[in-house]
Design an enzyme around this catalytic site. Structure first.
Site, short mmCIF file in Angstrom:
data_model
loop_
_atom_site.label_atom_id
_atom_site.label_comp_id
_atom_site.label_asym_id
_atom_site.label_seq_id
_atom_site.Cartn_x
_atom_site.Cartn_y
_atom_site.Cartn_z
N ARG A 162 7.72 2.94 5.23
CA ARG A 162 7.89 2.64 6.82
C ARG A 162 9.30 1.94 6.79
O ARG A 162 9.89 1.28 5.97
CB ARG A 162 7.06 1.59 7.23
CG ARG A 162 5.42 1.94 7.24
CD ARG A 162 4.60 1.05 7.38
NE ARG A 162 3.19 1.30 7.57
CZ ARG A 162 2.38 0.98 6.78
NH1 ARG A 162 2.85 0.39 5.44
NH2 ARG A 162 1.02 1.65 6.62
N ARG A 264 8.64 9.84 6.85
CA ARG A 264 7.34 9.58 6.26
C ARG A 264 6.40 10.55 6.64
O ARG A 264 5.76 10.91 5.65
CB ARG A 264 7.03 8.12 7.12
CG ARG A 264 5.64 7.59 6.66
CD ARG A 264 5.53 6.24 7.12
NE ARG A 264 4.00 5.56 6.94
CZ ARG A 264 3.55 5.05 6.16
NH1 ARG A 264 4.16 4.66 4.93
NH2 ARG A 264 2.30 4.73 6.13
N TYR A 296 -2.73 14.29 8.61
CA TYR A 296 -1.82 15.55 8.00
C TYR A 296 -2.61 16.65 7.34
O TYR A 296 -1.81 17.54 7.33
CB TYR A 296 -1.00 14.81 6.77
CG TYR A 296 -0.14 13.40 7.31
CD1 TYR A 296 0.93 13.64 7.84
CD2 TYR A 296 -0.77 12.12 7.05
CE1 TYR A 296 1.82 12.55 8.31
CE2 TYR A 296 0.02 11.31 7.21
CZ TYR A 296 1.47 11.30 7.92
OH TYR A 296 2.00 10.34 8.35
#
Length: 316
Positions: A162, A264, A296
């Site tokens: 992050r 990311r 994802y």
């Protein structure tokens, strides 16, 4: 976003105690605490404007209904209404507060009576392999700024960090030789992340080019900096990293502006498409819940279907 809770009311004191609980016992990030303060302060101010007493007993289903109606019609100075996602965050904050109240034996409305708005399925933006290569190769290595930017891009894609985790790193946090280091992410959860040999090489090149003794891993480089700045005054901010990615995205004409979170997403998608199992990706991303990582799989499922349609001759 600075929100000060109205003082001298039962509800404001309980909200203050709840926010302290988030910070101290839950280990929530300062950003999470700040956001919850903002959402709950808005509710408290709205109650007072309605002429309702700021007490726990004032939180009733009909009051919540009217408040959500208010949120749906709220318009900012630019004439924009709150997104359904933002409206949902307000409801989540109220539900979390009520759950805390029940945990502390306070008589309040059942949190489950606050329904969360339905939100469209989250769309994950990620870069293809070729787009990642174009972005990573965009910085020029002839300047210290270019070396820094190159190292930032390589580290982000290599680790899936992050942006808040990236900018908080100090030089002594990262073991370049072993190509791994620990970070503390959301909720105080610690994890180990790994550097590719390529990312480690460019990071090492950047650090060797620096002639300073500042602790932060990534710092500002400018001729106009004031003398005698301290470490955290030199530390690159999350906003600066976002601007860096935007600059290079436009330089190489990507279809959309890449952000640290896009890298990311690209990191996670790349792993899954290469065959990594979802539990391992969850660990590498530092997700508390597997459901967060499962966004994802929709992307990779689409990718598999494209392969199926392309290569399976009898699929049509």
């Amino acid at each position: 976003m600075q929100d000060n809770l109205p003082k001298n009311s039962e509800l404001s004191s309980k909200i203050s105690a709840f926010l302290e609980y988030l910070e101290v016992e839950k280990g929530s990030s300062s950003l999470t605490v700040r956001n919850y303060r903002h959402y709950l302060t808005r509710f408290l101010l709205w109650l007072e404007k309605q002429g309702l007493k700021p007490t726990l007993q004032s939180i009733k289903p009909e009051v919540i209904h009217n408040y959500r109606l208010y949120l749906s019609r709220l318009v900012d100075k630019d004439g924009r209404t709150l997104s359904r996602k933002t409206q949902g965050y307000h409801s989540i904050a109220l539900r979390s507060f009520l759950k805390w109240c029940l945990k502390n034996d306070l008589e309040v409305m059942a949190p489950e009576k606050i329904e969360l708005p339905k939100i469209a399925e989250r769309q994950v933006k990620f870069l293809t392999g070729k787009e990642v290569d174009r972005l990573l190769n965009a910085p020029s290595l002839s300047t210290i700024v270019g070396k820094r930017d190159k190292a930032i891009l390589e580290v982000l894609f290599s680790t899936g960090l992050r942006v808040s985790e990236l900018v908080s790193l100090n030089r002594d946090n990262v073991d370049i030789k072993r190509r791994e280091f620990g970070v503390v992410g959301k909720g105080g959860r610690a994890r180990v992340v790994f550097l590719s040999s390529r990312a480690a090489s460019y990071l090492d090149e950047y650090l060797k080019a620096r002639e300073d003794s500042f602790k932060p891993l990534f710092i500002r480089h400018s001729r106009n900096l004031a003398p005698n700045l301290k470490d955290n005054q030199m530390r690159l901010t999350a906003r600066s990293v976002q601007r860096i990615l935007k600059k290079y995205s436009r330089k190489v004409k990507l279809p959309f502006d890449a952000t640290p979170h896009v890298l990311r997403h690209s990191f996670a998608t790349d792993l899954l498409m290469a065959g990594a199992d979802i539990r391992s990706v969850q660990e590498m991303l530092g997700h508390k819940n597997i459901q967060t990582t499962q966004i994802y799989t929709h992307v990779t499922h689409r990718h598999l279907k494209e392969i199926y349609d392309t290569y399976h001759g009898r699929s049509s």
